[in-house]
Design an enzyme around this catalytic site. Sequence first.
Site, short mmCIF file in Angstrom:
data_model
loop_
_atom_site.label_atom_id
_atom_site.label_comp_id
_atom_site.label_asym_id
_atom_site.label_seq_id
_atom_site.Cartn_x
_atom_site.Cartn_y
_atom_site.Cartn_z
N HIS A 153 0.81 -1.22 0.00
CA HIS A 153 0.00 0.00 0.00
C HIS A 153 0.84 1.26 0.00
CE1 HIS A 153 0.36 -0.20 4.53
NE2 HIS A 153 0.35 1.10 4.39
N ASP A 184 0.13 -7.58 1.45
CA ASP A 184 0.55 -6.20 1.66
C ASP A 184 2.08 -6.07 1.67
OD1 ASP A 184 0.17 -3.50 1.85
OD2 ASP A 184 -0.04 -3.49 4.03
N SER A 263 4.75 2.56 7.79
CA SER A 263 4.40 1.45 6.91
C SER A 263 5.61 0.97 6.13
CB SER A 263 3.32 1.89 5.90
OG SER A 263 2.06 1.89 6.48
#
Length: 445
Positions: A153, A184, A263
């Site tokens: 993402h 992911d 992230s």
Amino acid sequence: MNKTLSILALTGSLVLGGLVGYDIRERSADAGAAAPSTQTAQTAGAQPAGTTATGAQGQMVQTLAQRYSDGRARTESEANTVQVVKDRRDGLVLITVKEGDNSSAQAQLRQRLQQQLPFDFGLPDGGGQDQGATATGSGFFVTSGGDIITNNHVVEGASEITVHLHGNTKGYKARVVARAPDFDLALIRVEGVPASEIRPLPLGNSDQLDVGLKAIAMGAPFGLDFSVSEGIISSLERQVAVGTKGVNQNVIQTDAAINPGNSGGPLLNSAGQVIGVNTQILTGGIGQSAGVGFAIPVNTVKKLLPELQAGKGGVIQTPSLGVGINDVASLSAAERKQAKLPEQGVLIGRVYQGSPAAAAGLRGSRTLIDESTGQRTTQPGDVITAVDGQPITGAEQLPQQIISRKIGETVTLTVVRDGQSRDVKVTLKAFDLAAAAQREDAQGQ
């Protein structure tokens, strides 16, 4: 405005307490028993200046006048954290992406995350919607050739990817090697970085972790590049929805502070090994760290890494049965008894055309019409009770079993139909369940 990335949207902070030092000295009440009889007062009773005289056995002596150097004041845990950070920070990278399509699912996700953030740290904006907005995330080197692991993402839908190294203001272009959206994860490769500047991080073993072990998170929360936070592994028993399919997967829960922008960054152990990839936070609705964060186990990365490296810019797909499912326990005991169904298992409600399940002859629930009365009744579909002999008790377990397999692999499903158990072999393939559902719903099927 520059945005920080995360589904991460991930984790919490740990507040460390200070220590007050005391020197506890115990002396024997019988001085004669503790020292030779010829001991003089000077050798037995001299005390350094600045300390409190001792009397009774076990008396606590304050050492406030004693000076401590930085090295002596550090605890063993602090010294370990400092060393790990010094050894591994050059393997961490800051990733900046420019949106290629502001209408893409990932771009919209990043925009929603940005709207949740209550602060503006004065970071440069990306030039507006017309020129393409920018956002930031984290990643880390895994090979000496410049391969970097990050979250899918972070980079999906980006038209440009720029990587910054620790202690280096120069930006280096990077390209996507391959993505694994259902986990992911993504692998990008940086270009033009001197070999001496690439510092791969060692990958640990997430199967050997214990709750309570130290966890060190590195990344760029809120765009604050090369930040470090520390906590512990809070749980190894969590399953959360990961990736585009939203399949529940095993994750590492930590209370090390992780926020949007972390992230794709590494979660390290006290040996400086990567044990996970920071991916999500439980926000409680406030859009930032609330003390509960999740990381993808590093063993998932190690399993996918060869495929990612050979991906040639493609997407690693995962197989699907192509069925709509529910817990058989959603039916009443009377309904299960009438249909001769087991008490536990996965009820197939719908089998989509062209799917692996359809090719194997699996049945979904059917509506039967009595021609004489026009009355409609529902005939429950097959119930899957095991995959390759491993029992399946709930609907969340079946996708977990299937997503871990390879395309082209054949699995044996134990299925109950009309009160009879049978084994059905299914050859797995990539199947777009969402597209199939939309197509058949439009056709009124």
